[in-house]
Design a protein around this motif. Structure first.
Motif, mmCIF file in Angstrom:
data_model
loop_
_atom_site.group_PDB
_atom_site.id
_atom_site.type_symbol
_atom_site.label_atom_id
_atom_site.label_comp_id
_atom_site.label_asym_id
_atom_site.label_seq_id
_atom_site.Cartn_x
_atom_site.Cartn_y
_atom_site.Cartn_z
ATOM 1 N N ARG A 1 -1.607 3.739 -8.802
ATOM 2 C CA ARG A 1 -2.099 2.026 -9.046
ATOM 3 C C ARG A 1 -3.031 1.627 -9.994
ATOM 4 O O ARG A 1 -3.746 2.751 -10.086
ATOM 5 N N PHE A 2 -2.051 0.870 -10.725
ATOM 6 C CA PHE A 2 -3.085 1.114 -11.830
ATOM 7 C C PHE A 2 -4.481 -0.021 -11.580
ATOM 8 O O PHE A 2 -4.210 -1.029 -11.697
ATOM 9 N N ASP A 3 -5.426 0.397 -11.862
ATOM 10 C CA ASP A 3 -6.504 -0.568 -10.742
ATOM 11 C C ASP A 3 -7.154 -1.091 -12.455
ATOM 12 O O ASP A 3 -8.239 -2.407 -12.332
ATOM 13 N N ARG A 4 -7.089 -1.195 -13.901
ATOM 14 C CA ARG A 4 -7.462 -1.739 -14.601
ATOM 15 C C ARG A 4 -6.458 -2.627 -15.395
ATOM 16 O O ARG A 4 -6.232 -1.965 -16.950
ATOM 17 N N ALA A 5 -5.295 -3.017 -14.838
ATOM 18 C CA ALA A 5 -4.196 -4.075 -15.237
ATOM 19 C C ALA A 5 -4.831 -5.209 -16.275
ATOM 20 O O ALA A 5 -4.998 -5.738 -15.348
ATOM 21 N N TYR A 6 -4.109 -5.635 -17.829
ATOM 22 C CA TYR A 6 -4.590 -6.898 -18.101
ATOM 23 C C TYR A 6 -2.926 -7.376 -18.004
ATOM 24 O O TYR A 6 -2.354 -7.105 -18.858
ATOM 25 N N VAL A 7 -3.402 -9.198 -17.934
ATOM 26 C CA VAL A 7 -1.809 -10.111 -19.021
ATOM 27 C C VAL A 7 -2.285 -10.143 -20.655
ATOM 28 O O VAL A 7 -3.488 -10.139 -20.796
ATOM 29 N N GLN A 8 -1.476 -10.239 -21.381
ATOM 30 C CA GLN A 8 -1.422 -10.895 -21.990
ATOM 31 C C GLN A 8 -1.385 -12.074 -22.425
ATOM 32 O O GLN A 8 -1.807 -12.619 -23.685
ATOM 33 N N SER A 9 -2.047 -12.965 -21.326
ATOM 34 C CA SER A 9 -1.733 -14.539 -21.489
ATOM 35 C C SER A 9 -1.943 -14.814 -19.763
ATOM 36 O O SER A 9 -1.683 -14.207 -19.062
ATOM 37 N N THR A 10 -2.964 -16.132 -20.127
ATOM 38 C CA THR A 10 -3.428 -15.830 -18.361
ATOM 39 C C THR A 10 -2.666 -17.409 -17.535
ATOM 40 O O THR A 10 -3.544 -17.878 -17.393
ATOM 41 N N ILE A 11 -1.732 -17.175 -18.032
ATOM 42 C CA ILE A 11 -0.833 -18.733 -18.441
ATOM 43 C C ILE A 11 0.245 -17.976 -17.964
ATOM 44 O O ILE A 11 1.256 -17.214 -18.583
ATOM 45 N N ASP B 1 0.922 -1.333 -0.039
ATOM 46 C CA ASP B 1 0.030 -0.069 0.398
ATOM 47 C C ASP B 1 0.658 1.335 -0.291
ATOM 48 O O ASP B 1 0.354 2.153 -0.688
ATOM 49 N N ALA B 2 2.191 1.167 0.884
ATOM 50 C CA ALA B 2 3.137 2.240 1.051
ATOM 51 C C ALA B 2 3.224 2.277 -0.419
ATOM 52 O O ALA B 2 3.679 3.632 -1.038
ATOM 53 N N LEU B 3 3.486 1.687 -1.153
ATOM 54 C CA LEU B 3 4.218 2.131 -2.864
ATOM 55 C C LEU B 3 2.966 2.333 -3.640
ATOM 56 O O LEU B 3 3.183 3.463 -4.487
ATOM 57 N N ALA B 4 1.760 2.324 -3.351
ATOM 58 C CA ALA B 4 0.557 3.028 -3.912
ATOM 59 C C ALA B 4 0.696 4.144 -3.835
ATOM 60 O O ALA B 4 0.176 5.422 -4.460
ATOM 61 N N LYS B 5 0.804 4.223 -2.436
ATOM 62 C CA LYS B 5 0.756 5.981 -2.021
ATOM 63 C C LYS B 5 2.134 6.701 -2.174
ATOM 64 O O LYS B 5 2.182 7.768 -2.402
ATOM 65 N N THR C 1 1.273 13.203 -9.673
ATOM 66 C CA THR C 1 0.193 11.912 -9.278
ATOM 67 C C THR C 1 0.234 11.040 -8.108
ATOM 68 O O THR C 1 -0.693 9.896 -8.327
ATOM 69 N N ARG C 2 1.123 11.273 -7.724
ATOM 70 C CA ARG C 2 1.999 10.301 -6.397
ATOM 71 C C ARG C 2 0.352 9.783 -5.951
ATOM 72 O O ARG C 2 -0.125 11.085 -5.402
ATOM 73 N N GLY C 3 -0.097 8.694 -5.564
ATOM 74 C CA GLY C 3 -0.826 9.181 -4.900
ATOM 75 C C GLY C 3 -1.897 7.787 -5.209
ATOM 76 O O GLY C 3 -3.538 8.294 -4.400
ATOM 77 N N THR C 4 -2.490 8.493 -6.177
ATOM 78 C CA THR C 4 -3.658 8.079 -6.475
ATOM 79 C C THR C 4 -4.059 7.086 -8.126
ATOM 80 O O THR C 4 -2.916 6.200 -7.822
ATOM 81 N N VAL C 5 -4.937 6.387 -8.575
ATOM 82 C CA VAL C 5 -5.535 5.580 -8.701
ATOM 83 C C VAL C 5 -6.201 5.036 -10.373
ATOM 84 O O VAL C 5 -6.833 6.328 -10.714
ATOM 85 N N SER C 6 -5.217 5.078 -10.956
ATOM 86 C CA SER C 6 -6.160 5.060 -12.656
ATOM 87 C C SER C 6 -6.489 3.975 -12.720
ATOM 88 O O SER C 6 -6.543 3.052 -13.079
ATOM 89 N N THR C 7 -7.485 4.346 -13.610
ATOM 90 C CA THR C 7 -8.322 3.911 -14.666
ATOM 91 C C THR C 7 -8.345 4.027 -15.797
ATOM 92 O O THR C 7 -9.094 2.891 -16.581
ATOM 93 N N SER C 8 -7.469 3.523 -15.875
ATOM 94 C CA SER C 8 -6.766 3.726 -17.486
ATOM 95 C C SER C 8 -7.027 2.931 -17.770
ATOM 96 O O SER C 8 -6.025 1.462 -17.264
#
Length: 542
Positions: A40-50, A32-36, A362-369
């Motif tokens: 924190r990117f709240d909508r991050a996705y991987v290119q494959s799920t394995i 959490d301290a790193l996020a502060k 942007t420090r301590g923010t949450v991005s929904t991008s």
């Protein structure tokens, strides 16, 4: 002071199993301290799920269908540029401490005469990383995987005489009579591992990362610290093994309606052994307790690591990327493991701390991008002031988001999965060539193209838990067509011309190179030929 990057990856860590992401009972103050300190990117996705293909996308900055390593142990072909290949010309030492799940292209190396024990051969074999200490974390008593001799030696120095201490000590417990109980079996997940906390994998690999940083001196470095956990075997040392009783567990997300008439591929994965195991509430409860304990142990080690960076005077010059290679269903949607595209599997935690003053807004923010795993490589390259090579790297730098210059960088994200290796394919009678799934998510609609079957479709605004598949509903046929068109447009991208950029082609102007070399094709007269040369600014010399 030189710039550095600490690229931290957990294995199989869900996006929602951190307190900064909303977990009510799993407190992760150091993450959490790193996020502060960053975003924190709240909508991050991987290119494959394995593991394998996801990591190859993380390391190349390229989609799975571009780099071609479509499943675990499918080699990353010789010639694919990775993070280290981009950073070494900039003078950045790029090293690995932990897991990559890389399978070397042995045949390709042999064809090109690259010896595996040569400097270039070693880099090609290790995803372009200098292998400071590779440990993929799967060392059963068989020939599977690579044994980490360093860890074995360490455990023997600590007094463990077991032939394979990874298996029988770090990933096994014992009962009151001294019988060893293997962590491979899910119902043993609630017992403490035989190894004390300080000798288990997570603290050990953290200390090895510290060793690397100490040894690196003042030269710029990028260290990939890649933890093996909370990936199975789900077993953790005391005191973490019993920290999280059932009342602290998130409720399972699934419905009986999902099993009534599922998409054929979804239904086939419900029949996998690991999926059935997670329908047993006793088993699931034991696993989740251990899973949460493993994450808590990682968070504690993050605290130790950040204190170390402070003591070394490196905090203000080190970018930190904290992420995971994919998630874990943990029984959600009647599934175990990962592999399909519901958020518990395809969505990941991603925190980026940019120490530069440009990131202060942007420090301590949450991005929904919407962002992707492939965006990590161009972000790190950008941080080191490297050129953005868009004809090779398909991801996009996150620095414009981190610096508050933009609110979004892409309209949709893509994830791909090759299930040809799974029993589900055989259960469905699908040919190897057709066992492909591709997800496109635009922030609301999650569309999964399935070769030979109808698509899957979820409206995450109306159905955030993804319990209602609309892919077979004729009322949503137009939405499916719209998303299929987007997917078709994406699939037509130029991804294999990595030896020449669009800018290089554009710079060539009117192409009279053949004519300048004396190969005169298409001109009716010499006068027409000379006029064309003059117009191009390069009259042929007599």
């Amino acid at each position: 002071m030189s710039k550095n990057v600490l690229f931290i990856m957990c294995d199989q860590l869900r996006w929602d199993y951190l307190s900064c992401a909303g977990h009510p009972d799993l407190h992760t103050p150091n993450i959490d301290a790193l996020a502060k300190r960053g975003v924190r990117f709240d909508r991050a996705y991987v290119q494959s799920t394995i593991c394998g293909p996801s990591r190859m996308s993380f390391y190349t900055g390229r989609y799975v269908s571009s780099h071609g390593s479509t499943w675990n142990n499918v080699p990353l072909k010789v010639g694919e540029m990775t993070l280290g290949d981009h950073l070494r010309p900039l003078g950045v030492r790029t090293a690995l401490c932990g897991k990559t799940h890389m399978a070397a292209d042995v045949e390709g190396m042999k064809r090109l005469g690259l010896a595996p024990d040569s400097q270039i051969g070693a880099l090609v074999s290790e995803c372009g990383f200098e292998p400071y200490e590779r440990d993929d974390g799967l060392h059963p008593n068989s020939n599977y995987g690579k044994r980490n001799k360093n860890y074995d030696d360490y455990m023997k120095e600590r007094g463990w005489e077991d032939e394979n201490p990874w298996d029988s000590v770090a990933n096994s417990g014992e009962d009151d009579d001294g019988n060893i109980l293997s962590g491979w079996f899910l119902d043993n997940s609630d017992i403490a591992a035989r190894a004390p906390d300080e000798d288990s994998e997570t603290p050990y690999i953290t200390r090895r990362a510290m060793d690397f940083i100490r040894e690196s001196g003042d030269s710029p470095w990028c260290l990939h610290l890649s933890y093996i956990k909370p990936h199975w075997p789900y077993i953790v040392p005391a005191p973490y093994h019993d920290m999280y009783p059932p009342e602290t567990h998130l409720p399972v997300v699934r419905s009986e309606a999902e099993r009534e008439d599922p998409h054929p591929v979804f239904g086939a994965f419900m029949e996998e052994r690991v999926s059935k195991a997670f329908t047993n509430e006793t088993t699931r409860t034991k696993v989740i307790g251990a899973y949460m304990g493993l994450i808590k142990q990682i968070d504690d080690q993050m605290g130790e690591l950040m204190k170390f960076l402070d003591a070394q005077g490196l905090t203000d010059s080190t970018m930190i990327v904290f992420t995971s290679d994919h998630g874990d269903y943990l029984g959600d949607h009647w599934l175990g493991e990962k592999e399909l595209f519901h958020d518990p599997s395809s969505r990941i935690p991603l925190i980026v701390v940019d120490p530069s003053k440009e990131a202060d807004p942007t420090r301590g923010t949450v991005s929904t991008s919407l962002v992707e795993a492939i965006d990590v490589v161009p972000t790190i390259l950008d941080y080191f002031d490297g050129a953005q090579v868009g004809h090779i790297i398909e991801g996009r730098s996150l620095l414009p988001l981190l610096h508050g210059e933009r609110e979004t960088i892409k309209d949709f994200v893509i994830s791909e999965y090759d299930y040809s290796f799974r029993q589900a394919r055989r259960r469905l009678g699908v040919d190897v060539a057709d066992a492909k799934l591709t997800m496109l998510f635009d922030g609301r609609w999650k569309y999964i193209f399935s070769e030979g079957f109808r698509p899957m479709l979820f409206d995450l605004d109306a159905d955030p838990d993804e319990l209602n598949d609309l892919g077979g509903n004729p009322d949503y046929a137009s939405e499916c067509r719209r998303l299929e068109d987007l997917l078709f447009q994406w699939s037509r991208r130029t991804s294999q011309r990595t030896t020449m950029s669009d800018a290089q082609i554009e710079a060539r102007g009117v192409d009279l190179s053949e004519a300048k070399a004396g190969v005169v094709i298409g001109f009716a007269t010499e006068e027409e030929f000379r006029t064309a040369l003059a117009a191009s600014g390069s009259e042929q010399k007599e």
